[in-house]
Design a protein around this motif. Sequence first.
Motif, mmCIF file in Angstrom:
data_model
loop_
_atom_site.group_PDB
_atom_site.id
_atom_site.type_symbol
_atom_site.label_atom_id
_atom_site.label_comp_id
_atom_site.label_asym_id
_atom_site.label_seq_id
_atom_site.Cartn_x
_atom_site.Cartn_y
_atom_site.Cartn_z
ATOM 1 N N THR A 1 -3.975 50.768 110.606
ATOM 2 C CA THR A 1 -4.149 52.066 109.967
ATOM 3 C C THR A 1 -5.502 52.188 109.266
ATOM 4 O O THR A 1 -5.683 53.065 108.425
ATOM 5 N N ARG A 2 -6.446 51.321 109.614
ATOM 6 C CA ARG A 2 -7.788 51.368 109.047
ATOM 7 C C ARG A 2 -8.820 51.643 110.132
ATOM 8 O O ARG A 2 -8.728 51.113 111.223
ATOM 9 N N PRO A 3 -9.836 52.462 109.820
ATOM 10 C CA PRO A 3 -10.951 52.584 110.753
ATOM 11 C C PRO A 3 -11.731 51.271 110.748
ATOM 12 O O PRO A 3 -11.786 50.578 109.730
ATOM 13 N N MET A 4 -12.331 50.923 111.876
ATOM 14 C CA MET A 4 -13.079 49.682 111.992
ATOM 15 C C MET A 4 -14.501 49.977 112.437
ATOM 16 O O MET A 4 -14.738 50.886 113.231
ATOM 17 N N GLY A 5 -15.431 49.195 111.925
ATOM 18 C CA GLY A 5 -16.822 49.406 112.272
ATOM 19 C C GLY A 5 -17.569 48.109 112.517
ATOM 20 O O GLY A 5 -17.147 47.034 112.091
ATOM 21 N N ALA B 1 -21.466 50.883 115.376
ATOM 22 C CA ALA B 1 -20.380 51.608 116.025
ATOM 23 C C ALA B 1 -19.155 51.619 115.130
ATOM 24 O O ALA B 1 -18.986 50.747 114.280
ATOM 25 N N ALA B 2 -18.279 52.611 115.323
ATOM 26 C CA ALA B 2 -17.038 52.694 114.573
ATOM 27 C C ALA B 2 -15.952 53.295 115.450
ATOM 28 O O ALA B 2 -16.243 54.063 116.374
ATOM 29 N N ILE B 3 -14.715 52.951 115.150
ATOM 30 C CA ILE B 3 -13.574 53.462 115.891
ATOM 31 C C ILE B 3 -12.468 53.818 114.910
ATOM 32 O O ILE B 3 -12.242 53.114 113.933
ATOM 33 N N SER B 4 -11.785 54.934 115.171
ATOM 34 C CA SER B 4 -10.732 55.397 114.279
ATOM 35 C C SER B 4 -9.507 54.501 114.357
ATOM 36 O O SER B 4 -9.320 53.743 115.311
ATOM 37 N N TRP B 5 -8.650 54.620 113.345
ATOM 38 C CA TRP B 5 -7.444 53.783 113.318
ATOM 39 C C TRP B 5 -6.491 54.116 114.455
ATOM 40 O O TRP B 5 -5.720 53.265 114.893
ATOM 41 N N SER B 6 -6.549 55.351 114.950
ATOM 42 C CA SER B 6 -5.697 55.763 116.058
ATOM 43 C C SER B 6 -6.376 55.583 117.415
ATOM 44 O O SER B 6 -5.786 55.913 118.438
ATOM 45 N N SER B 7 -7.620 55.098 117.417
ATOM 46 C CA SER B 7 -8.424 54.844 118.623
ATOM 47 C C SER B 7 -8.733 56.101 119.419
ATOM 48 O O SER B 7 -9.113 56.018 120.589
ATOM 49 N N ASP B 8 -8.594 57.270 118.801
ATOM 50 C CA ASP B 8 -8.864 58.515 119.506
ATOM 51 C C ASP B 8 -10.296 59.006 119.317
ATOM 52 O O ASP B 8 -10.683 60.004 119.921
ATOM 53 N N SER C 1 -13.955 48.814 120.838
ATOM 54 C CA SER C 1 -12.552 48.990 121.179
ATOM 55 C C SER C 1 -11.704 48.181 120.214
ATOM 56 O O SER C 1 -12.217 47.320 119.501
ATOM 57 N N ARG C 2 -10.412 48.463 120.195
ATOM 58 C CA ARG C 2 -9.520 47.722 119.316
ATOM 59 C C ARG C 2 -8.179 47.505 119.986
ATOM 60 O O ARG C 2 -7.723 48.317 120.794
ATOM 61 N N TYR D 1 -5.924 54.891 106.601
ATOM 62 C CA TYR D 1 -5.831 56.240 107.161
ATOM 63 C C TYR D 1 -7.108 57.071 107.011
ATOM 64 O O TYR D 1 -7.075 58.284 107.216
ATOM 65 N N ARG D 2 -8.235 56.433 106.672
ATOM 66 C CA ARG D 2 -9.499 57.150 106.558
ATOM 67 C C ARG D 2 -10.100 57.396 107.933
ATOM 68 O O ARG D 2 -9.846 56.659 108.884
ATOM 69 N N GLY D 3 -10.933 58.429 108.026
ATOM 70 C CA GLY D 3 -11.623 58.708 109.263
ATOM 71 C C GLY D 3 -12.807 57.766 109.448
ATOM 72 O O GLY D 3 -13.222 57.072 108.526
#
Length: 124
Positions: free
Chosen positions: A30-34, A48-55, A70-71, A101-103
């Motif tokens: 549930t965390r964004p990753m960068g 680069a960064a990816i949202s917690w929902s990978s969308d 990717s995650r 849950y952050r963007g």
Amino acid sequence: QVQLVESGGGLVQAGDSLRLSCAASGRFSTRPMGWFRQAPGKEREFVAAISWSSDNAYYADSVKGRFTISRDNAKNTVYLQMNRLKPEDTAVYYCAAGGLYRGIDWKPSEYGIWGQGTQLTVSS
């Protein structure tokens, strides 16, 4: 709290490919990753960064079209696939986790959990 460990760095030649991995000791689904990088004498910069929902994913202009983030939340792992590497990509690469849950965000200040980094050196 989540702890992050990067791996996969090394010495490669220009044009080569490499994949970095970031393994989390705790749940980060549930965390964004960068991914960020820092070269000697320079400030830490966004890669680069990816949202917690990978969308959603976002890339720095310098790596767009060459790098892919990717995650795999089931494995608590995030990846950075790096293709067509250039000498200017040489840096210590850091994995980071943002707030619950952050963007996604390009600012290092939005990421509170960091790994120790893995060195990438690209020769000419």
